[in-house]
Design an enzyme around this catalytic site. Structure first.
Site, PDB file in Angstrom:
ATOM      1  N   GLU A 184      -8.066  -4.095   3.594  1.00  0.00           N
ATOM      2  CA  GLU A 184      -8.161  -2.978   2.651  1.00  0.00           C
ATOM      3  C   GLU A 184      -9.565  -2.787   2.086  1.00  0.00           C
ATOM      4  OE1 GLU A 184      -5.278  -3.603  -0.397  1.00  0.00           O
ATOM      5  OE2 GLU A 184      -3.573  -3.234   0.914  1.00  0.00           O
ATOM      6  N   GLU A 394       1.106  -4.468   6.558  1.00  0.00           N
ATOM      7  CA  GLU A 394       1.785  -4.573   5.266  1.00  0.00           C
ATOM      8  C   GLU A 394       2.672  -3.353   5.085  1.00  0.00           C
ATOM      9  OE1 GLU A 394      -0.514  -5.367   1.756  1.00  0.00           O
ATOM     10  OE2 GLU A 394      -1.991  -6.581   2.868  1.00  0.00           O
TER      11      GLU A 394
END
Length: 507
Positions: A184, A394
């Site tokens: 991320e 995720e």
């Protein structure tokens, strides 16, 4: 695609409108679950590990006063956790390496205890038939590097990250095939350097949410992301030139994504949706696929976004073998072009759009079970970037942390989103795997232990931090064993033998 649990005339029933089994997925498709180092390992002050910027952030009280000093104690309980993975039926486990556990000063000597731990974990996974997928950086830069030169806002980080990656490739690459350099980077850069919502807590007024003591929100998010991209490409080049011929592994990066729809059908809102994609996703993927930032970013941000040299652009282009997708929820987007007239600007102002509900990104509320956004993301990646290999690293449902194991909403969420992945596969997306977030309830960035995503509940009142399977763990295990739900509408469980094994879970 909805799995609803309800009572029918005193009996338990299931309403299913998406029928699939694991056998509907390609034979090479993998299913797993995930965690990250600071969120589960604990032993933060043991065996040579040194503090990271996440330790510092947590100890400043920004996660409900909680921290990851003990977390889930996977550092000591990894063998037990691997056995739970076996019982769940996982093909793979995604975890991250703690840079400061392996190289305590950020550079220099390797910590033998840290090296031993990761070798033990990897070996235990492989011994039990579980494939390790390893992330090198997940928000936890060694504090020593942050103190020395500012971490990701300095070009010095590029060499230090490459050298750290070199140690990991050399020591673990004979058993690890899948490497994610950074998790991320878009969220890390914005939260840590623009909004001041995450480590290393750099921001400036009037943009910062928390009380930052250092930083400049007008350009540091761009600078940090720039150095992350260069660090990624440097590590990828190293792997391909030094290790790939012998180890045959793959290098990727994991990007936070979300579904987006225009707030209205006006042309302005429709164009705003495109800008949001380019600012959040294109910001990271365009340089790695095409060698440069999206044009709209360069136009709106001007000199505040760094430029790549021709050599850097060449090294960046094509420097990933797969994209890791992080996806949880959807947002509506509305145009905010008037903000471009402001003299002082940051990332959000440059994007000239607003995300409805953005303030709830890290809240404790459950996500709406509405997986159209995941299909939208997968379709965009297919069309914009030549249908690259994708791992959904995720995806999961947030809920308030409590000892109830009856997490029906998480079952619904997983059922719908896995079904959505299957739909995307049938539409041609090159998806290689799906990882449910998270394997167990763990330390969350802002929520601490107040919310959880886990398939397993961790009893924090138990000195042994005992794990308990939730309904979602049973459901996921059942799916991974090849059992299906039905697509024939309303079913009485006591009349359908194929569902009897699950019936007790809903009572």
């Amino acid at each position: 695609m909805l799995l609803s649990i309800f009572v029918l005339g005193g009996g338990v029933g299931v309403l299913s409108v998406h029928h699939y089994t694991r056998d509907d997925f390609p034979s090479h498709f993998i299913f797993g679950s995930a965690t990250s180092a600071y969120q589960v390992e604990g032993a933060a002050n043991q065996d040579g590990r040194t503090p990271t910027i996440w330790d510092t952030f947590a100890h400043a009280g920004h996660a409900h006063g909680h921290n990851g000093d003990v977390a889930c104690d996977e550092y000591h309980k990894y063998k037990d956790d691997v056995q739970l993975m076996v019982e769940t039926g996982l093909d793979a486990y995604r975890f991250s390496i703690s840079w400061s556990r392996l190289i305590p000063n950020g550079r220099g000597p390797v910590n033998p205890k840290g090296l031993q731990y990761y070798n033990n974990l990897i070996n235990e996974l492989i011994k039990n038939g579980i494939e390790p997928h390893v992330t090198l950086f997940n928000f936890d830069l060694p504090q020593a590097l942050e103190d020395e030169y500012g971490g990701w806002v300095s070009r010095r980080i590029i060499r230090d990250f490459r050298d750290y990656a070199d140690v990991c490739f050399r020591e673990f690459g004979d058993r690890v095939l899948y490497w994610t350099t950074v998790n991320e980077p878009n969220v890390f850069a914005l939260a840590g350097y623009d909004e001041g919502e995450g480590p290393p807590l750099r921001c400036s007024t009037p943009f910062g949410v928390l009380n930052c003591n250092t930083g400049n929100s007008t350009f540091e998010a761009y600078l940090a992301a720039h150095h992350i991209l260069l660090a990624h490409s440097s590590a990828a080049t190293l792997y391909r030139t030094k290790y790939k011929d012998k180890q045959h592994g793959f290098i990727g990066i994991a990007v936070y994504t979300f579904g987006i729809l225009p707030q209205t059908n006006t042309e302005k809102d429709i164009l705003a949706v495109q800008r949001v994609h380019e600012f959040y996703v294109g910001w990271i993927l365009d340089p790695l696929m095409y060698g440069d930032y999206p044009n709209i970013m360069k136009i709106n941000a001007g000199s505040r976004i760094p430029a790549f040299t021709s050599a850097e652009s060449k090294q960046l282009k094509g420097s990933l073998d797969f994209i890791g997708v992080i996806y949880y929820t959807n947002f509506n987007v509305t145009d905010n072009s008037d903000i471009l007239k402001r003299k002082i600007r940051d990332f959000d102002a440059d994007m000239a759009a607003q995300l409805a509900g953005k303030q709830d990104l890290f809240s404790e509320e459950e996500y709406t079970v509405d997986p159209w956004g995941l299909q939208q993301v997968l379709k965009k990646l297919k069309l914009l970037y030549g249908n690259p290999p994708i791992y959904i690293y995720e995806n999961g449902q947030r809920s308030q942390s409590n000892p109830s194991l009856h997490d029906v909403s998480r079952v619904k969420y997983l059922h719908e989103h896995i079904g959505s992945v299957l739909d995307a596969l049938r539409n041609g997306s090159n998806i290689r795997g799906y990882f449910a977030w998270s394997f167990m309830d763990l330390f969350e960035l802002l929520d601490g232990y107040e919310s959880g995503y886990g398939l397993y509940y961790v009893d924090r009142n138990d000195p042994d931090l005992k794990r308990y399977p939730k309904l979602s763990a049973h459901w996921y295990a059942r799916f991974l064993r090849g059992t299906t739900t039905s697509r024939i509408g309303t079913i009485q469980l006591d009349k359908d033998p194929s569902l009897l094994s699950l019936a007790h879970l809903f009572q």
